[in-house]
Write a protein that holds these residues in place. Structure first.
Motif, PDB file in Angstrom:
ATOM      1  N   ASP A   1       0.873  -1.059  -0.145  1.00  0.00           N
ATOM      2  CA  ASP A   1       0.014   0.036   0.053  1.00  0.00           C
ATOM      3  C   ASP A   1       0.875   1.043   0.058  1.00  0.00           C
ATOM      4  OD1 ASP A   1      -1.922  -1.811   0.208  1.00  0.00           O
ATOM      5  OD2 ASP A   1      -2.545  -1.063   1.961  1.00  0.00           O
ATOM      6  N   TYR A   2       0.747   2.169  -1.013  1.00  0.00           N
ATOM      7  CA  TYR A   2       1.288   3.593  -1.070  1.00  0.00           C
ATOM      8  C   TYR A   2       0.424   4.578  -0.903  1.00  0.00           C
ATOM      9  CZ  TYR A   2       4.916  -0.070  -2.492  1.00  0.00           C
ATOM     10  OH  TYR A   2       5.732  -1.288  -2.480  1.00  0.00           O
ATOM     11  N   THR A   3       1.132   5.834  -0.844  1.00  0.00           N
ATOM     12  CA  THR A   3       0.289   6.964  -0.737  1.00  0.00           C
ATOM     13  C   THR A   3       0.590   7.912  -1.739  1.00  0.00           C
ATOM     14  OG1 THR A   3       0.182   7.229   1.588  1.00  0.00           O
ATOM     15  CG2 THR A   3      -0.207   9.408   0.444  1.00  0.00           C
ATOM     16  N   ALA A   4      -0.436   8.319  -2.601  1.00  0.00           N
ATOM     17  CA  ALA A   4      -0.188   9.125  -4.000  1.00  0.00           C
ATOM     18  C   ALA A   4      -1.052  10.348  -3.613  1.00  0.00           C
ATOM     19  CB  ALA A   4      -0.641   8.325  -4.994  1.00  0.00           C
ATOM     20  N   GLU A   5      -0.966  11.133  -4.615  1.00  0.00           N
ATOM     21  CA  GLU A   5      -1.680  12.403  -4.387  1.00  0.00           C
ATOM     22  C   GLU A   5      -2.116  13.026  -5.559  1.00  0.00           C
ATOM     23  OE1 GLU A   5      -0.969  16.115  -1.597  1.00  0.00           O
ATOM     24  OE2 GLU A   5       0.197  16.273  -3.382  1.00  0.00           O
ATOM     25  N   VAL A   6      -3.650  13.326  -5.865  1.00  0.00           N
ATOM     26  CA  VAL A   6      -4.170  14.016  -7.081  1.00  0.00           C
ATOM     27  C   VAL A   6      -4.204  15.538  -6.745  1.00  0.00           C
ATOM     28  CG1 VAL A   6      -6.393  13.308  -6.132  1.00  0.00           C
ATOM     29  CG2 VAL A   6      -5.922  14.004  -8.733  1.00  0.00           C
ATOM     30  N   THR A   7      -3.937  16.190  -7.979  1.00  0.00           N
ATOM     31  CA  THR A   7      -4.277  17.554  -7.664  1.00  0.00           C
ATOM     32  C   THR A   7      -4.938  18.235  -8.645  1.00  0.00           C
ATOM     33  OG1 THR A   7      -1.953  18.133  -6.477  1.00  0.00           O
ATOM     34  CG2 THR A   7      -3.096  20.034  -7.526  1.00  0.00           C
ATOM     35  N   ALA A   8      -6.051  19.031  -8.564  1.00  0.00           N
ATOM     36  CA  ALA A   8      -6.746  19.618  -9.614  1.00  0.00           C
ATOM     37  C   ALA A   8      -6.506  21.134  -9.515  1.00  0.00           C
ATOM     38  CB  ALA A   8      -8.183  19.399  -9.229  1.00  0.00           C
ATOM     39  N   THR A   9      -6.170  21.642 -10.763  1.00  0.00           N
ATOM     40  CA  THR A   9      -5.574  22.945 -10.892  1.00  0.00           C
ATOM     41  C   THR A   9      -6.459  23.680 -11.952  1.00  0.00           C
ATOM     42  OG1 THR A   9      -3.329  22.173 -10.383  1.00  0.00           O
ATOM     43  CG2 THR A   9      -3.886  24.618 -11.569  1.00  0.00           C
ATOM     44  N   ASP A  10      -7.391  24.890 -11.620  1.00  0.00           N
ATOM     45  CA  ASP A  10      -8.121  25.593 -12.610  1.00  0.00           C
ATOM     46  C   ASP A  10      -7.355  26.365 -13.250  1.00  0.00           C
ATOM     47  OD1 ASP A  10      -7.835  27.731 -11.020  1.00  0.00           O
ATOM     48  OD2 ASP A  10      -9.653  27.652  -9.976  1.00  0.00           O
ATOM     49  N   ALA A  11      -7.914  26.959 -14.443  1.00  0.00           N
ATOM     50  CA  ALA A  11      -7.206  28.027 -15.208  1.00  0.00           C
ATOM     51  C   ALA A  11      -6.599  29.253 -14.726  1.00  0.00           C
ATOM     52  CB  ALA A  11      -8.270  28.619 -16.301  1.00  0.00           C
ATOM     53  N   HIS A  12      -6.883  29.376 -13.461  1.00  0.00           N
ATOM     54  CA  HIS A  12      -6.510  30.566 -12.678  1.00  0.00           C
ATOM     55  C   HIS A  12      -5.494  30.440 -11.707  1.00  0.00           C
ATOM     56  CE1 HIS A  12     -10.343  32.356 -14.153  1.00  0.00           C
ATOM     57  NE2 HIS A  12      -9.405  32.877 -15.000  1.00  0.00           N
ATOM     58  N   LYS A  13      -4.881  28.970 -11.662  1.00  0.00           N
ATOM     59  CA  LYS A  13      -4.005  28.493 -10.686  1.00  0.00           C
ATOM     60  C   LYS A  13      -4.448  28.037  -9.347  1.00  0.00           C
ATOM     61  CE  LYS A  13      -1.237  28.997 -14.293  1.00  0.00           C
ATOM     62  NZ  LYS A  13      -0.875  27.796 -14.932  1.00  0.00           N
ATOM     63  N   ASN A  14      -5.753  28.144  -9.052  1.00  0.00           N
ATOM     64  CA  ASN A  14      -6.139  27.616  -7.827  1.00  0.00           C
ATOM     65  C   ASN A  14      -6.254  26.039  -7.896  1.00  0.00           C
ATOM     66  OD1 ASN A  14      -7.247  30.129  -6.620  1.00  0.00           O
ATOM     67  ND2 ASN A  14      -8.612  29.975  -8.454  1.00  0.00           N
ATOM     68  N   LYS A  15      -5.819  25.717  -6.744  1.00  0.00           N
ATOM     69  CA  LYS A  15      -5.344  24.162  -6.518  1.00  0.00           C
ATOM     70  C   LYS A  15      -6.164  23.608  -5.442  1.00  0.00           C
ATOM     71  CE  LYS A  15      -0.719  24.447  -8.805  1.00  0.00           C
ATOM     72  NZ  LYS A  15       0.496  24.150  -8.625  1.00  0.00           N
ATOM     73  N   GLU A  16      -6.617  22.290  -5.553  1.00  0.00           N
ATOM     74  CA  GLU A  16      -6.823  21.362  -4.587  1.00  0.00           C
ATOM     75  C   GLU A  16      -6.472  20.090  -4.537  1.00  0.00           C
ATOM     76  OE1 GLU A  16      -9.466  20.452  -1.181  1.00  0.00           O
ATOM     77  OE2 GLU A  16      -8.742  22.207  -1.924  1.00  0.00           O
ATOM     78  N   SER A  17      -5.777  19.710  -3.575  1.00  0.00           N
ATOM     79  CA  SER A  17      -5.038  18.314  -3.680  1.00  0.00           C
ATOM     80  C   SER A  17      -5.776  17.300  -2.443  1.00  0.00           C
ATOM     81  CB  SER A  17      -3.633  18.555  -3.280  1.00  0.00           C
ATOM     82  OG  SER A  17      -3.187  19.276  -4.077  1.00  0.00           O
ATOM     83  N   LYS A  18      -5.594  16.154  -2.832  1.00  0.00           N
ATOM     84  CA  LYS A  18      -6.162  15.108  -1.904  1.00  0.00           C
ATOM     85  C   LYS A  18      -5.169  13.817  -2.124  1.00  0.00           C
ATOM     86  CE  LYS A  18     -10.927  15.749  -1.268  1.00  0.00           C
ATOM     87  NZ  LYS A  18     -12.654  15.248  -1.397  1.00  0.00           N
ATOM     88  N   LYS A  19      -4.986  13.228  -1.024  1.00  0.00           N
ATOM     89  CA  LYS A  19      -4.258  11.937  -1.082  1.00  0.00           C
ATOM     90  C   LYS A  19      -4.883  10.766  -1.188  1.00  0.00           C
ATOM     91  CE  LYS A  19      -0.333  13.946   1.785  1.00  0.00           C
ATOM     92  NZ  LYS A  19       0.586  14.149   0.815  1.00  0.00           N
ATOM     93  N   PHE A  20      -4.732   9.672  -1.922  1.00  0.00           N
ATOM     94  CA  PHE A  20      -5.282   8.623  -1.783  1.00  0.00           C
ATOM     95  C   PHE A  20      -4.216   7.435  -1.873  1.00  0.00           C
ATOM     96  CE2 PHE A  20      -4.004   9.675  -6.188  1.00  0.00           C
ATOM     97  CZ  PHE A  20      -3.674   8.610  -6.762  1.00  0.00           C
ATOM     98  N   THR A  21      -4.728   6.165  -1.611  1.00  0.00           N
ATOM     99  CA  THR A  21      -3.876   4.884  -1.534  1.00  0.00           C
ATOM    100  C   THR A  21      -4.034   4.150  -2.648  1.00  0.00           C
ATOM    101  OG1 THR A  21      -4.510   4.912   1.038  1.00  0.00           O
ATOM    102  CG2 THR A  21      -3.555   2.765  -0.157  1.00  0.00           C
ATOM    103  N   VAL A  22      -2.832   3.962  -3.041  1.00  0.00           N
ATOM    104  CA  VAL A  22      -2.303   2.792  -4.229  1.00  0.00           C
ATOM    105  C   VAL A  22      -2.137   1.555  -3.857  1.00  0.00           C
ATOM    106  CG1 VAL A  22      -0.989   2.421  -6.312  1.00  0.00           C
ATOM    107  CG2 VAL A  22      -1.669   4.678  -5.669  1.00  0.00           C
ATOM    108  N   VAL A  23      -2.936   0.461  -4.066  1.00  0.00           N
ATOM    109  CA  VAL A  23      -2.803  -0.953  -3.680  1.00  0.00           C
ATOM    110  C   VAL A  23      -1.948  -1.546  -4.870  1.00  0.00           C
ATOM    111  CG1 VAL A  23      -3.662  -2.908  -2.716  1.00  0.00           C
ATOM    112  CG2 VAL A  23      -4.537  -0.914  -2.080  1.00  0.00           C
TER     113      VAL A  23
END
Length: 373
Positions: A162-184
């Motif tokens: 099990d490993y930790t990874a992260e997904v980041t959503a970035t909009d056109a004006h550089k606002n970002k939201e990141s969340k961690k998830f598990t890769v099995v």
């Protein structure tokens, strides 16, 4: 002569006094006139720009009449009632004793982060699959286009665990939201369930058209990559869409191997349950993507499936001109076995226009069975 001169001096003095009084009165009136208290207004992107005119003059607003703000210089987002991000100067007029002209500054900012509308906390990946398409497990929403970035630097794809990874959503004006998830990361065979693993299964053709649905699977070894004729057709369509100003990414989600689909399907089952997963994800061996003839169109940035109505409406009306059909239509779930997917197109070649004009699903048009497993 002296009397005349004295009289002239008195006249000059009187006139001078009158002028001084007039100037003093005018100056007093000018000083007492209402002054602009606020000339800079900030709005969040997505909000309609409407200035409360009473805020311009504050407590003196009751002394001002006929305040008119000219909004015509705002650059509006197409088909929306709010402007693009930026700074604008808006002319405005008002009347006190006389009519005045001035300018207001409007600043439109985007400070809102994207929001994840689909998020998988745990994703199972077959050992050794370093090219896994993680983006298909996430969707992000924002007023502007979003891109998704996946950080898997801490994932060891060649070692189970099990490993930790992260997904980041970035909009056109550089606002970002990141969340961690598990890769099995696990052995591939553990990721396969409810599949058509029988290598004796034969691909099913009707009138020369390959049919892959819940009734007609293909064997595990079938397919070897994207069909180049189909890919060329999709690329032509995307190029024409862009030329017409439609928002669509240049890349697509296309060929998927049997093992890749196994992992993809298993992850959806883990996240949503098998009954729900079967409404939008094919079991391994039952996916059109394994044929190399199916393509999922994407929003600009490649992170999300194509859902904006202008682009999908265009695809629905024009895909057949390129030998493509929208495979899973609304109202046809009972025969295709899947939810409507306006982004999923399938290459069928010369019969595409006939299928389109019929208004039928591919199963109905060819008279083959579909629906559930």
């Amino acid at each position: 002569m002296a009397k005349h001169t004295l009289k002239n001096r008195k006249t000059v003095i009187i006139v001078a006094c009158i002028v001084v009084v007039i100037i003093a009165v005018a100056l007093g009136l000018f000083i007492s006139q209402p002054k602009v208290k606020e000339d800079i207004f900030t709005f969040e992107y997505g909000k309609k720009v409407e200035i409360d005119t009473s805020a311009i003059f504050g407590d003196s607003s009751d002394k001002v009449k006929n305040i008119e703000v000219d909004y015509s210089s705002l650059k509006m987002v197409k088909d929306k009632d709010y402007p693009e991000v930026g700074e604008y100067e808006l002319p405005f007029t008002y009347r006190t004793m006389i009519k005045h002209s001035d300018k207001l500054k409007v600043v439109v900012k985007d400070t809102t982060k994207p929001e994840f509308t689909s998020f998988s906390e745990k994703i199972e990946v077959a050992k050794g699959n370093k090219d896994f398409d993680f983006k298909s497990y996430f969707k992000a929403s924002d007023l502007s286009n979003c891109t998704l970035d996946i950080d898997t630097k801490d994932v060891k794809f060649d070692k189970e665990g099990d490993y930790t990874a992260e997904v980041t959503a970035t909009d056109a004006h550089k606002n970002k939201e990141s969340k961690k998830f598990t890769v099995v990361v696990k052995a591939e065979e553990k990721a396969v369930i409810q599949s058509s693993s029988n290598s004796a299964v034969k691909p099913y053709y009707k009138n020369g058209i390959l049919i892959v649905n819940k009734k007609h699977p293909v064997p595990p070894g079938f397919g070897g990559g994207v069909n180049q004729t189909a890919l060329a057709a999709v690329n032509r369509m995307i190029s024409d869409m862009k030329a017409e100003g439609l928002s669509v990414d240049s890349t697509t989600s296309n060929y998927r191997s049997y093992s890749y689909q196994s992992t993809l399907y298993q992850n959806y089952v883990s996240a949503y349950g098998q009954a729900s997963a079967d409404t939008f994800s094919a079991r391994p061996g039952y996916s059109e993507h394994q044929t190399g003839l199916a393509f999922d169109l994407r929003e600009p940035g490649g992170g999300s499936l194509l859902t904006n109505s202008k682009a999908t409406s265009w695809v629905a009306k024009n895909a057949h001109k390129y030998g493509l059909i929208v495979r899973y239509q609304s109202g046809k779930e009972w025969i295709t076995g899947y939810q409507a997917e306006p982004w999923h197109v399938r290459y069928v070649g010369d019969i595409a226009t006939s299928v389109y004009n019929s208004g039928l699903s591919l199963e109905e048009y060819l008279g083959v069975s579909g629906g559930g497993y």
